[in-house]
Design a protein around this motif. Structure first.
Motif, PDB file in Angstrom:
ATOM      1  N   THR A   1       0.850  -1.182   0.000  1.00  0.00           N
ATOM      2  CA  THR A   1       0.000   0.000   0.000  1.00  0.00           C
ATOM      3  C   THR A   1       0.894   1.245   0.000  1.00  0.00           C
TER       4      THR A   1
ATOM      5  N   GLU B   1      -4.607   0.275   2.446  1.00  0.00           N
ATOM      6  CA  GLU B   1      -5.072   0.029   3.805  1.00  0.00           C
ATOM      7  C   GLU B   1      -6.587   0.185   3.840  1.00  0.00           C
TER       8      GLU B   1
ATOM      9  N   PRO C   1      -5.926  -5.164   4.387  1.00  0.00           N
ATOM     10  CA  PRO C   1      -5.758  -4.307   3.217  1.00  0.00           C
ATOM     11  C   PRO C   1      -6.524  -4.866   2.024  1.00  0.00           C
TER      12      PRO C   1
ATOM     13  N   GLU D   1       2.552   1.900   3.294  1.00  0.00           N
ATOM     14  CA  GLU D   1       3.671   1.006   3.560  1.00  0.00           C
ATOM     15  C   GLU D   1       4.917   1.452   2.791  1.00  0.00           C
TER      16      GLU D   1
END
Lengths: 231, 117
Positions: free
Chosen positions: A136, B74, B80, A139
């Protein structure tokens, strides 16, 4: 209820997997992963709304495994997207090699510090991670911010050792300290030690996070690409 | 011979085959969605999608054809999620369909309604 909800979902997925035995392995894995994700997301949504998990309702909404599998097989009729003359885009960076390579480059590139072409390795890892859809955005940003801490640590460590060696003190005839450079007094040493501990903790935390992303990325790549054999 | 008369559902099944993937692409042109949302949106009236699960084989093929891309995001509730976005190839396919669909629809309409005087 005679059986637990997870069993119901697992049985559904196992049946779908069985029906897809002869499908293209890539497509089979993708469909199974997406349907599993659909079930998990729907259940999470129910939980967030304070409702009791109702797997049966979610599965009913999906339709029967036969219906879903029928969409994959196309029942002999072509249902794929109409091919374009321009040729399709290269496969996205979702292979199982992406997570280990990207994360190792980030770690080695950062740890290598001033020793060898660190920037190149780190930038390679950073580009790979940024371009891959395995992580993501949050991240990615965290990893790219946090991983250079290792590099910083090496620089700080190197500076510290050089500085320590170069401790020199000059006294005048009566023994009064005229000049002092480097880590000569115990106080400075304690300060530096605390500093080192803090830096070391940061480094460990930073690399631990990269390793976590490594495992997450690998798990996602697995879900996307490995032929599913849910037995 | 009642078997020769196709049911509503079997006619719909045939019609969906040619059009549903472009409905997905059109949906993605207006933003990025994740699987569950696309499935819900398209099965609202039961016309476009019969059984939310049948969406996923379609999405898998669109992804392999390079018409859509996925990325992890997320989520505020749960794990996720994979979000789907339209690629330039997908957009081109959608525009081609749009250009073809209107004359097709008009031709079908005019055939069903009979010759206009």
């Amino acid at each position: 209820m005679t059986e637990t909800s997870p069993d119901l979902a697992e049985r559904y997925l196992a049946e779908l997997d069985r029906l897809l035995t002869h499908a293209d392995p890539d497509e089979r894995a993708d469909v199974l992963a997406s349907v599993r994700e659909h079930i998990e997301a729907a259940l999470a949504e129910q939980a967030a709304q304070g409702r009791a998990p109702d797997v049966a309702a979610v599965l009913a909404g999906l339709g029967s495994p036969e219906q879903v599998a029928g969409g994959v097989r196309g029942d002999g009729r072509p249902v794929g997207p109409i091919p374009l003359a321009v040729g399709s885009r290269a496969a996205a960076l979702t292979g199982t090699w992406v997570a280990p390579v990207a994360c190792l480059l980030l770690i080695v590139g950062a740890l290598g510090g001033i020793v060898f072409a660190p920037l190149l390795l780190w930038v390679g890892g950073a580009i790979l991670m940024a371009a891959s859809p395995l992580w993501t955005t949050r991240e990615k940003v965290l990893a790219l911010v946090v991983s250079p801490i290792g590099y910083l640590a090496v620089v700080v460590g190197a500076t510290w050792s050089v500085w320590k060696v170069e401790c020199s003190q000059t006294f005048d005839g009566s023994g009064t300290l005229l000049q002092s450079t480097g880590m000569c007094s115990p106080g400075t040493n304690i300060g530096a030690s605390i500093g080192l501990v803090v830096v070391a903790t940061l480094v460990v935390a930073a690399f631990a996070y990269v390793v976590v992303l490594w495992r997450r990325g690998a798990a996602r790549a697995e879900r996307l690409s490995a032929p599913a054999t849910a037995d | 011979m009642p078997r020769m008369v196709p049911s509503d559902e079997s006619i719909l099944t045939h019609l969906r085959r040619g059009a549903l993937e472009f409905c997905v692409l059109a949906l993605l042109q207006r933003g990025e969605w994740y699987g569950l949302d696309i499935a819900r949106r398209l099965s609202l009236d039961g016309v476009l999608l019969h059984g939310e699960g049948t969406l996923y084989p379609l999405l898998a093929r669109l992804r392999r054809a390079g018409h859509v891309e996925t990325s992890w995001r997320e989520s505020t509730a749960g794990p996720p999620r994979r979000y789907y976005t339209l690629t330039p190839d997908g957009l081109q396919a959608l525009e081609t369909f749009r250009a073809t669909w209107v004359p097709f629809r008009n031709a079908v309409d005019s055939a069903l309604e009979g010759p206009q005087s």
